[in-house]
Design a protein around this motif. Structure first.
Motif, PDB file in Angstrom:
ATOM      1  N   GLN A   1       1.301  -1.226   0.174  1.00  0.00           N
ATOM      2  CA  GLN A   1       0.247   0.299  -0.188  1.00  0.00           C
ATOM      3  C   GLN A   1       0.968   1.125   0.021  1.00  0.00           C
ATOM      4  N   LEU A   2       1.929   1.055   1.234  1.00  0.00           N
ATOM      5  CA  LEU A   2       2.931   2.315   1.022  1.00  0.00           C
ATOM      6  C   LEU A   2       3.340   2.657   0.042  1.00  0.00           C
ATOM      7  N   ARG A   3       3.958   1.654  -0.777  1.00  0.00           N
ATOM      8  CA  ARG A   3       4.530   1.738  -2.260  1.00  0.00           C
ATOM      9  C   ARG A   3       3.917   2.323  -3.309  1.00  0.00           C
ATOM     10  N   LEU A   4       1.642   1.917  -3.439  1.00  0.00           N
ATOM     11  CA  LEU A   4       1.331   2.012  -4.473  1.00  0.00           C
ATOM     12  C   LEU A   4       1.020   3.582  -4.249  1.00  0.00           C
ATOM     13  N   LEU A   5       0.851   3.777  -3.140  1.00  0.00           N
ATOM     14  CA  LEU A   5       0.498   5.446  -2.417  1.00  0.00           C
ATOM     15  C   LEU A   5       1.378   6.135  -3.065  1.00  0.00           C
TER      16      LEU A   5
ATOM     17  N   PRO B   1      22.400   0.691  -8.738  1.00  0.00           N
ATOM     18  CA  PRO B   1      21.792   0.177  -7.242  1.00  0.00           C
ATOM     19  C   PRO B   1      21.867   1.928  -6.182  1.00  0.00           C
ATOM     20  N   LEU B   2      20.842   1.534  -5.550  1.00  0.00           N
ATOM     21  CA  LEU B   2      20.908   2.501  -4.564  1.00  0.00           C
ATOM     22  C   LEU B   2      21.633   2.447  -2.634  1.00  0.00           C
ATOM     23  N   GLU B   3      22.817   2.332  -3.234  1.00  0.00           N
ATOM     24  CA  GLU B   3      23.512   1.811  -2.255  1.00  0.00           C
ATOM     25  C   GLU B   3      23.423   1.981  -1.134  1.00  0.00           C
ATOM     26  N   THR B   4      23.934   3.438  -0.162  1.00  0.00           N
ATOM     27  CA  THR B   4      23.472   4.040   0.991  1.00  0.00           C
ATOM     28  C   THR B   4      22.373   3.503   1.498  1.00  0.00           C
ATOM     29  N   MET B   5      20.990   2.814   1.046  1.00  0.00           N
ATOM     30  CA  MET B   5      19.820   2.236   1.506  1.00  0.00           C
ATOM     31  C   MET B   5      20.275   1.256   1.987  1.00  0.00           C
ATOM     32  N   GLY B   6      21.737   0.279   2.160  1.00  0.00           N
ATOM     33  CA  GLY B   6      21.498  -0.672   2.178  1.00  0.00           C
ATOM     34  C   GLY B   6      21.389  -0.878   3.528  1.00  0.00           C
ATOM     35  N   ASP B   7      22.063  -0.857   4.845  1.00  0.00           N
ATOM     36  CA  ASP B   7      21.847  -0.460   6.204  1.00  0.00           C
ATOM     37  C   ASP B   7      21.008   0.192   6.667  1.00  0.00           C
ATOM     38  N   VAL B   8      19.994   0.482   5.976  1.00  0.00           N
ATOM     39  CA  VAL B   8      18.575   1.144   6.381  1.00  0.00           C
ATOM     40  C   VAL B   8      17.606  -0.063   6.561  1.00  0.00           C
ATOM     41  N   ASP B   9      17.089  -0.711   7.746  1.00  0.00           N
ATOM     42  CA  ASP B   9      15.950  -1.081   7.670  1.00  0.00           C
ATOM     43  C   ASP B   9      14.453  -1.237   7.147  1.00  0.00           C
TER      44      ASP B   9
ATOM     45  N   GLY C   1      11.838  16.570 -11.156  1.00  0.00           N
ATOM     46  CA  GLY C   1      13.096  16.080 -10.824  1.00  0.00           C
ATOM     47  C   GLY C   1      13.235  15.299  -9.454  1.00  0.00           C
ATOM     48  N   ALA C   2      12.027  16.249  -8.328  1.00  0.00           N
ATOM     49  CA  ALA C   2      12.147  15.968  -7.044  1.00  0.00           C
ATOM     50  C   ALA C   2      10.787  14.112  -7.129  1.00  0.00           C
ATOM     51  N   ALA C   3       9.588  14.693  -8.208  1.00  0.00           N
ATOM     52  CA  ALA C   3       9.106  13.461  -7.867  1.00  0.00           C
ATOM     53  C   ALA C   3      10.030  11.641  -8.822  1.00  0.00           C
ATOM     54  N   GLY C   4      10.664  12.358  -9.769  1.00  0.00           N
ATOM     55  CA  GLY C   4      11.853  11.751 -10.107  1.00  0.00           C
ATOM     56  C   GLY C   4      12.524  11.229  -9.378  1.00  0.00           C
TER      57      GLY C   4
ATOM     58  N   ASN D   1      12.492   4.383  -4.104  1.00  0.00           N
ATOM     59  CA  ASN D   1      11.723   3.820  -3.817  1.00  0.00           C
ATOM     60  C   ASN D   1      11.523   2.236  -4.145  1.00  0.00           C
ATOM     61  N   THR D   2      12.511   2.351  -5.477  1.00  0.00           N
ATOM     62  CA  THR D   2      12.553   0.746  -6.291  1.00  0.00           C
ATOM     63  C   THR D   2      14.091   0.191  -6.304  1.00  0.00           C
ATOM     64  N   LEU D   3      14.380   1.297  -5.697  1.00  0.00           N
ATOM     65  CA  LEU D   3      16.377   1.501  -5.059  1.00  0.00           C
ATOM     66  C   LEU D   3      16.994   1.120  -5.954  1.00  0.00           C
ATOM     67  N   GLN D   4      16.517   1.046  -7.280  1.00  0.00           N
ATOM     68  CA  GLN D   4      17.312   1.066  -8.852  1.00  0.00           C
ATOM     69  C   GLN D   4      17.164   2.031  -9.839  1.00  0.00           C
ATOM     70  N   VAL D   5      17.641   2.688 -10.112  1.00  0.00           N
ATOM     71  CA  VAL D   5      17.568   3.469 -11.534  1.00  0.00           C
ATOM     72  C   VAL D   5      17.932   2.635 -12.876  1.00  0.00           C
ATOM     73  N   SER D   6      17.758   3.082 -14.324  1.00  0.00           N
ATOM     74  CA  SER D   6      18.344   2.891 -15.092  1.00  0.00           C
ATOM     75  C   SER D   6      17.670   3.761 -16.078  1.00  0.00           C
ATOM     76  N   PRO D   7      18.248   3.886 -17.798  1.00  0.00           N
ATOM     77  CA  PRO D   7      18.224   4.568 -18.084  1.00  0.00           C
ATOM     78  C   PRO D   7      16.760   4.030 -18.909  1.00  0.00           C
ATOM     79  N   ASP D   8      16.411   3.767 -19.444  1.00  0.00           N
ATOM     80  CA  ASP D   8      15.045   2.501 -20.374  1.00  0.00           C
ATOM     81  C   ASP D   8      13.731   3.204 -19.049  1.00  0.00           C
ATOM     82  N   ALA D   9      13.931   2.840 -17.792  1.00  0.00           N
ATOM     83  CA  ALA D   9      13.246   2.894 -17.193  1.00  0.00           C
ATOM     84  C   ALA D   9      12.867   5.194 -16.320  1.00  0.00           C
ATOM     85  N   SER D  10      14.282   5.360 -16.197  1.00  0.00           N
ATOM     86  CA  SER D  10      13.851   6.680 -14.954  1.00  0.00           C
ATOM     87  C   SER D  10      13.774   7.689 -16.908  1.00  0.00           C
ATOM     88  N   PHE D  11      14.314   8.015 -18.252  1.00  0.00           N
ATOM     89  CA  PHE D  11      14.252   8.673 -19.338  1.00  0.00           C
ATOM     90  C   PHE D  11      12.747   8.275 -20.146  1.00  0.00           C
ATOM     91  N   SER D  12      12.194   7.272 -19.477  1.00  0.00           N
ATOM     92  CA  SER D  12      10.748   6.233 -20.306  1.00  0.00           C
ATOM     93  C   SER D  12       9.372   7.504 -20.483  1.00  0.00           C
TER      94      SER D  12
END
Length: 335
Positions: A41-45, A152-160, A228-231, A237-248
């Protein structure tokens, strides 16, 4: 005999007080959702809030400024990559990097404003899409940015998990609320009037003393900051960014569909359109190609028979006027 003095300001405060109380209660309820809602539900929101922000930005550009940008998703990719690169390289908290990545997106928008504004109409629309494609190809061929696989967003690895999900949701909520307040502030101020005059006719706006170039630049930078803030939040939220997804192109397509459905050139249109967009997706996306054909037909029917979107239907049906601050006129003094 003295008569009581009825202040219009007092009537205005009484009129707005219930709405302010409702807004405050809604804000507190939304902020407390991480303690009650589950992960999905949080991911959808988060997705709803980021798409709403994109729709608000596109509607501000096209609906009020007449700047139809087909490549608005370029700011989504720039904002997301700025956050990931800065957070990973400098080992900084991504939530603290979010304002900086937004500022860098605004800087990018300012840098490309001069060549973009030499175009107009359909050329501007196509030019913005070409700009997004150029950035996508550049990211795909950059090893520093992870090439086609992204990073990937490496700095999120240690966050619960709970802290990560709650933090991303609160960031999305802050971005969504800020976007609503900014757009409403723009529309109720001088910039909003200037935008609509530029949209209706640049020559006439110039004759009336409107600084057309400055007005376009201002709304361009505001839309870039919001997108930019929304992106950045969306890919946090997905912890991964790629060209085809972010510039879609899907980002801009969703913003256009939502604005058309809700009502282009209205403040409430993106809100209604976002709610209906996700409602349709939740219940009909399992039909695959049929769902896509159905949403396309819905957009065409809306443009043909309800060009003002759903909000225009409601305003005609119930004669709503949300921007007029109503208060009761003071009664005549008794004799």
């Amino acid at each position: 005999m003295t008569h009581p003095v009825h202040s219009p300001a007092a009537g205005l405060v009484r009129t707005r007080a219930p709405w302010l109380a409702l807004a405050a209660a809604t804000g507190v309820t939304l902020a407390a959702l991480p303690w009650y809602a589950d992960f999905s539900q949080l991911r959808l929101l988060v997705e709803m809030l980021t798409v709403l922000t994109m729709a608000l930005a596109w509607n501000l550009l096209a609906g009020y400024g007449g700047l139809v940008a087909v490549g608005q998703h370029v700011f989504v990719g720039v904002g997301a990559y700025c956050l990931f690169v800065l957070s990973n390289r400098l080992q900084l908290n991504p939530w603290l990097v979010l304002p900086l990545s937004t500022a860098l997106t605004v800087g990018f928008a300012w840098a490309c404003a001069w060549p973009m504004f030499r175009l107009s109409g359909a050329y501007f629309a196509v030019g913005s899409w070409v700009l997004a494609e150029m950035l996508r190809i550049l990211a795909q061929n950059s090893e520093t940015l992870g090439a086609g696989a992204g990073m990937p967003l490496e700095t999120m690895g240690d966050v619960d998990r709970w802290t990560r999900n709650a933090g991303v949701y609160w960031a999305a909520l802050a971005v969504g609320i800020a976007a609503l307040l900014v757009v409403r502030g723009v529309l109720r101020g001088r910039l909003g009037l200037a935008l609509m005059s530029v949209r209706d006719g640049e020559v006439a706006a110039t004759a009336c003393g409107v600084a057309v170039a400055r007005t376009k630049l201002q709304v361009w930078l505001i839309a870039a900051a919001m997108s930019g803030a929304a992106g950045a939040v969306a890919y946090m939220n997905t912890l991964q960014v790629s060209p085809d997804a972010s510039f879609s192109l899907n980002w801009t397509a969703a913003a256009i569909f939502i604005s058309v459905l809700g009502g282009i050139g209205t403040f409430e249109g993106p809100l209604l359109g976002t709610a209906l967009y996700f409602l349709l997706r939740q219940y009909f996306s399992e039909y695959g190609t049929g769902y896509l054909i159905g949403t396309g037909l819905l957009a065409i029917v809306t443009m043909m028979y309800l060009p003002g979107g759903l909000w225009s239907f409601f305003t005609r049906r119930w004669r709503l006027d949300p921007f007029r601050l109503r208060h009761r006129a003071p009664p005549p003094p008794s004799r």
